[in-house]
Design an enzyme around this catalytic site. Structure first.
Site, PDB file in Angstrom:
ATOM      1  N   ASP A  57      24.344   7.485  34.296  1.00 23.46           N
ATOM      2  CA  ASP A  57      25.886   8.197  34.289  1.00 23.46           C
ATOM      3  C   ASP A  57      25.426   9.433  34.792  1.00 23.46           C
ATOM      4  O   ASP A  57      24.517  10.317  34.872  1.00 23.46           O
ATOM      5  CB  ASP A  57      26.393   8.174  33.022  1.00 23.46           C
ATOM      6  N   ASP A 103      26.499   9.235  28.268  1.00 24.93           N
ATOM      7  CA  ASP A 103      26.964   9.983  27.125  1.00 24.93           C
ATOM      8  C   ASP A 103      28.368   9.769  26.638  1.00 24.93           C
ATOM      9  O   ASP A 103      28.777  10.261  25.533  1.00 24.93           O
ATOM     10  CB  ASP A 103      26.868  11.417  27.555  1.00 24.93           C
ATOM     11  N   ASP A 147      30.660   4.726  28.940  1.00 32.44           N
ATOM     12  CA  ASP A 147      29.231   4.156  29.153  1.00 32.44           C
ATOM     13  C   ASP A 147      28.899   3.054  28.203  1.00 32.44           C
ATOM     14  O   ASP A 147      27.912   2.500  27.998  1.00 32.44           O
ATOM     15  CB  ASP A 147      28.145   5.402  28.952  1.00 32.44           C
TER      16      ASP A 147
END
Length: 647
Positions: free
Chosen positions: A333, A544, A548
Site C-alpha cells: 500500500d 496499514d 487493506d
C-alpha cells in the site's frame, strides 16, 4: 484474577488451558515414577492422557466416522495408548511418559489453532466497531432522532457533526467539510467534500456539519463489503495447507495399516509367535509416531518467532514465518506504508524577487487561522524554518504583522490583510482573482508538480504572486533501501493504492517500484492479490489501513504497520512491524528463508531416523526401551537443531 474473569478466560482459551494442565500433569507423573510411586504416577498420567488427548481423540474419531479417513490425530492416540499399554504390560512404566509427551505436543498444536480462530473473530469485530451503532435521522419537523443504523432506509437524511465518524455510505445533500478517508480509500490527504459528493462509512468528518442522504441500504456500504471480504478470505484454505492436510492423513493411514499388518501377518506367514509380533508392532507404532517430525517444525518456527520479536517483527503464527520465505512478490500500500500518511511541505518555489522564507512565512501567517490539514502542514514547516533561523546569527528574520479580516473560502483558499495589503493563499483560480498574471516559469513548474501528484498552494500579496508551495505525502526515508534490498532477494515489488495515478507514480518512481495500480477500492486490491497469486504463487501484502484488510487477509502473508496501522489491519495481518520500520520486511523474508532450510533439514533427519529405527526393529531386533530412546533422542536432536534459529 476474579472468578468471572477466569471464567471468560477459560471459555476463550480452553485449548491453551488443556495444554498447560497436560504439561503440568506429565511433569508430576514423571516425578512420581522417578520416586517409584507407581500407583500415583499411573493416576496422574491417565489424567494427562484424558485432558491433553480428548480433543485430538474426538477429532480423529470424527474424521474416521464421518469421512472414513485416518489422520495424524488418530495415529497419535493409537501410538500413545500402545506405548501406555505396553508399558503397563511389561511393567516398563516410563514408556507411558513417551505417549504422554506425544499427546502434549498435539495439545500445544491444538491450542495454537484455537488462537488463530479467535484472532479471526477479533478482526471481524474490529471492522464492525469502525462505524457507530446509531445515526441522527432528520425528521420532517427539522428535529433529529437517534436510530439504529440497520433501521435506515434509502432516501433518509441523517446529520453528521464535526469530528464524528460517517455512519453509512451516502451523498451530501447540504454542507461542506474535509473528510479523512485514508483508512478506507488510501488517499493521503483529507478530501474536501460538498453537495453531491459521496462519503463512506468509517471515514472521519472534519470541521463542517453535513446532511447526508442515503442512496443505498446500510448493509451495502463499503465497510460492510470489507467485512464480508475479510470473512471470506480468512475462511479460504490455501493450497499449501490443503497439501499438508492430505500428507498428514496419508502418513497416518500408511502407519496404521502397516502396524496392523505387522501385528497379524508374521505369525501367519512366518515363525514369529503372537507375543513377539505384537511387541514388534507396538515398537513400530512408537518409533513411527511423528514426534520427531513435528519437532522438526514447531521448535524451529517458535525460535524464528522469538528471533523476529527481538527485531521488532511480530509473527502471529509459525506458519507465516515459513510462508514468508516462499513469497515471490510483495505488494505495498502507499499511504501510511511507503509514506508517512501525513501531508508535508515538499517544495517552496518563490517568484523572481522573493525568497522561500518570505513565501512560507506569509502563507503560514494566514494558514494559522485554518483547520485544514494542508494549512497545518504549512504552519509546521514555517515553524521549523523559524527555529532554524533563530539558531543562525547571520539570518535576518522576516517580520510580519498579525493578519486581519481573515476569511476562509472552503475548497478554494484563505484571504486576509497582512502588512496592510490583501493577501491570498490557495488554489490558482482563487488567487488569480485577487492578483495579476502568474510568471510563465512558475505556471509551468506548477503543472509539473501537479502531474507528479503534488498539491500546489499559491501565495500572493497585493497584485504580486510571491510563489507557490508544493504539498505531498512524505516518503519514508527507509522505503527506497527496503525496495532495493527486496529486489536483491529476488522479490517483485508492486504498489496497490487507492490514491490517484499521478501521486502513485511519483512515489513509486522515488522508491524504485515499476509496477503500480492506483484508484483501487478494497475489493480491487483483493482481486489483484488473487491475480498476483495465480501469477507468482506466494504473495505478501504490506498495508496499514482498513481498506487493506481484505487484501491482507487474502495474501499468502499479510504484513501490517504496527504504529501507523489501523486496529483492523493489525488484527487481520499475519505479521506486524512493531516500530513501522520497513527495512524489517527484508529481515523477515531472510528469517523465513532460513527457517525453511532448517525445517527441511530437520524433516529429512527425522524421516531418516524413523526409517532407521523401523529397519532396526525388524532386522536388528531392538527392544522397546532402545526404540523409545532412539525415538526421543531424534526428537531432542531435531529440537536442538531448530533452536539454531534463535541466533
Amino acid at each position: 484474577m476474579t472468578l468471572s474473569r477466569f471464567r471468560v478466560f477459560a471459555t476463550n482459551h480452553t485449548d491453551a488451558l488443556a495444554a498447560i494442565l497436560c504439561a503440568v500433569l506429565v511433569a508430576f507423573g514423571w516425578l512420581a515414577l522417578y520416586a517409584n510411586w507407581i500407583g500415583l504416577a499411573l493416576l496422574i498420567l491417565a489424567a494427562a492422557y484424558v485432558i491433553g488427548g480428548y480433543d485430538s481423540a474426538r477429532a480423529g474419531v470424527t474424521t474416521l466416522v464421518q469421512e472414513q479417513e485416518l489422520d495424524v490425530d488418530l495415529l497419535m492416540i493409537v501410538a500413545a495408548l500402545g506405548a501406555a499399554g505396553l508399558g503397563v504390560w511389561r511393567q516398563e512404566y516410563f514408556l507411558i511418559i513417551d505417549g504422554a509427551v506425544l499427546i502434549l505436543i498435539f495439545a500445544i498444536s491444538g491450542a495454537l489453532e484455537g488462537y488463530a480462530m479467535q484472532r479471526t473473530d477479533r478482526s471481524i469485530r474490529g471492522l464492525m466497531s469502525l462505524t457507530p451503532d446509531t445515526a441522527r435521522l432528520l425528521q420532517p419537523n427539522g428535529q433529529t432522532q437517534e436510530v439504529p443504523i440497520a433501521q435506515l432506509q434509502v432516501g433518509d437524511t441523517i446529520l453528521v457533526r464535526p469530528g464524528e465518524l460517517i455512519p453509512t455510505d451516502a451523498h451530501i445533500s447540504e454542507g461542506y467539510s474535509t473528510l479523512n478517508q485514508a483508512a478506507i480509500t488510501g488517499e493521503s490527504i483529507p478530501v474536501e467534500k460538498t453537495i453531491g459528493d459521496e462519503v463512506f462509512a468509517g471515514t472521519l468528518n472534519g470541521n463542517g456539519a453535513l446532511k447526508l442522504t442515503l442512496h443505498q441500504p446500510p448493509e451495502s456500504s463499503l465497510i460492510q463489503r470489507v467485512i464480508r471480504l475479510v470473512e471470506q478470505a480468512k475462511t479460504e484454505t490455501p493450497p499449501s495447507q490443503q497439501f499438508i492436510e492430505r500428507f498428514e492423513r496419508g502418513y497416518a493411514r500408511v502407519v496404521v495399516i502397516v502396524g496392523i499388518l505387522l501385528a497379524v501377518l508374521p505369525p501367519l506367514l512366518g515363525n514369529w509367535n503372537w507375543e513377539t509380533t505384537i511387541y514388534r508392532a507396538l515398537i513400530f507404532l512408537v518409533v513411527a509416531s511423528p514426534c520427531a517430525l513435528m519437532a522438526a517444525i514447531m521448535p524451529t518456527l517458535l525460535s524464528g518467532i522469538a528471533n523476529g520479536a527481538k527485531q521488532g517483527i511480530l509473527f502471529k503464527n509459525g506458519a507465516q514465518l515459513e510462508q514468508i520465505g516462499r513469497i515471490k512478490a510483495i505488494a505495498f500500500d502507499k499511504t501510511g506504508t511507503l509514506t508517512t500518511g501525513q501531508p508535508d511541505v515538499d517544495q517552496v518555489i518563490p517568484a523572481p524577487g522573493y525568497s522561500e522564507c518570505q513565501v512560507l512565512q506569509v502563507a503560514a501567517k494566514l494558514e494559522a487561522y485554518s483547520e485544514h490539514p494542508i494549512g497545518q502542514a504549512i504552519v509546521t514547516a514555517a515553524q521549523t524554518q523559524l527555529e532554524e533561523q533563530l539558531s543562525s546569527p547571520d539570518t535576518v528574520l522576516t517580520k510580519l504583522d498579525t493578519p486581519t479580516t481573515i476569511q476562509a473560502f472552503p475548497g478554494q483558499g484563505i484571504l486576509g490583510w497582512l502588512d496592510r495589503q490583501p493577501t491570498a493563499v490557495g488554489q490558482w483560480q482563487f488567487v488569480q482573482a485577487y492578483n495579476s498574471a502568474c510568471p510563465p516559469t512558475l505556471q509551468a513548474r506548477s503543472e509539473q508538480l501537479q502531474q507528479a501528484g503534488k498539491t500546489v498552494v499559491w501565495v500572493a500579496q497585493a497584485d504580486q504572486i510571491l510563489g507557490l508551495i508544493a504539498i505531498a505525502d512524505r516518503v519514508r526515508p527507509e522505503a527506497t533501501g527496503t525496495i532495493t534490498h527486496l529486489k536483491t532477494l529476488g522479490l517483485v515489488p508492486i504498489m496497490l493504492t487507492g490514491d490517484n495515478q499521478a501521486t502513485a507514480d511519483s512515489v513509486a518512481a522515488t522508491v524504485g517500484i515499476d509496477r503500480v495500480y492506483a484508484n483501487l477500492l478494497p475489493e480491487d486490491k483483493l482481486s489483484l492479490i488473487r491475480q498476483l497469486q495465480q501469477q507468482y504463487g506466494a504473495v505478501a501484502m504490506v498495508g496499514d489501513g482498513i481498506n487493506d484488510a481484505p487484501a491482507l487477509a487474502q495474501a499468502s502473508v499479510g504484513i501490517a504497520m504496527g504504529v501507523a496501522g489501523s486496529d483492523v489491519a493489525l488484527e487481520t495481518a499475519d505479521i506486524v512491524l512493531m516500530s513501522d520500520r520497513l527495512e524489517r520486511i527484508a529481515a523477515a523474508v531472510q528469517l523465513g528463508k532460513r527457517s525453511q532450510r532448517i525445517v527441511k533439514q530437520n524433516i529429512v533427519f527425522a524421516l531418516s531416523f524413523i526409517a532407521v529405527l523401523i529397519v532396526a526393529n525388524f532386522v536388528g531386533g531392538i527392544n522397546l526401551p532402545l526404540g523409545v530412546i532412539g525415538h526421543e533422542g531424534s526428537t531432542v536432536l531435531v529440537t536442538l537443531s531448530g533452536l539454531r534459529l534463535l541466533r
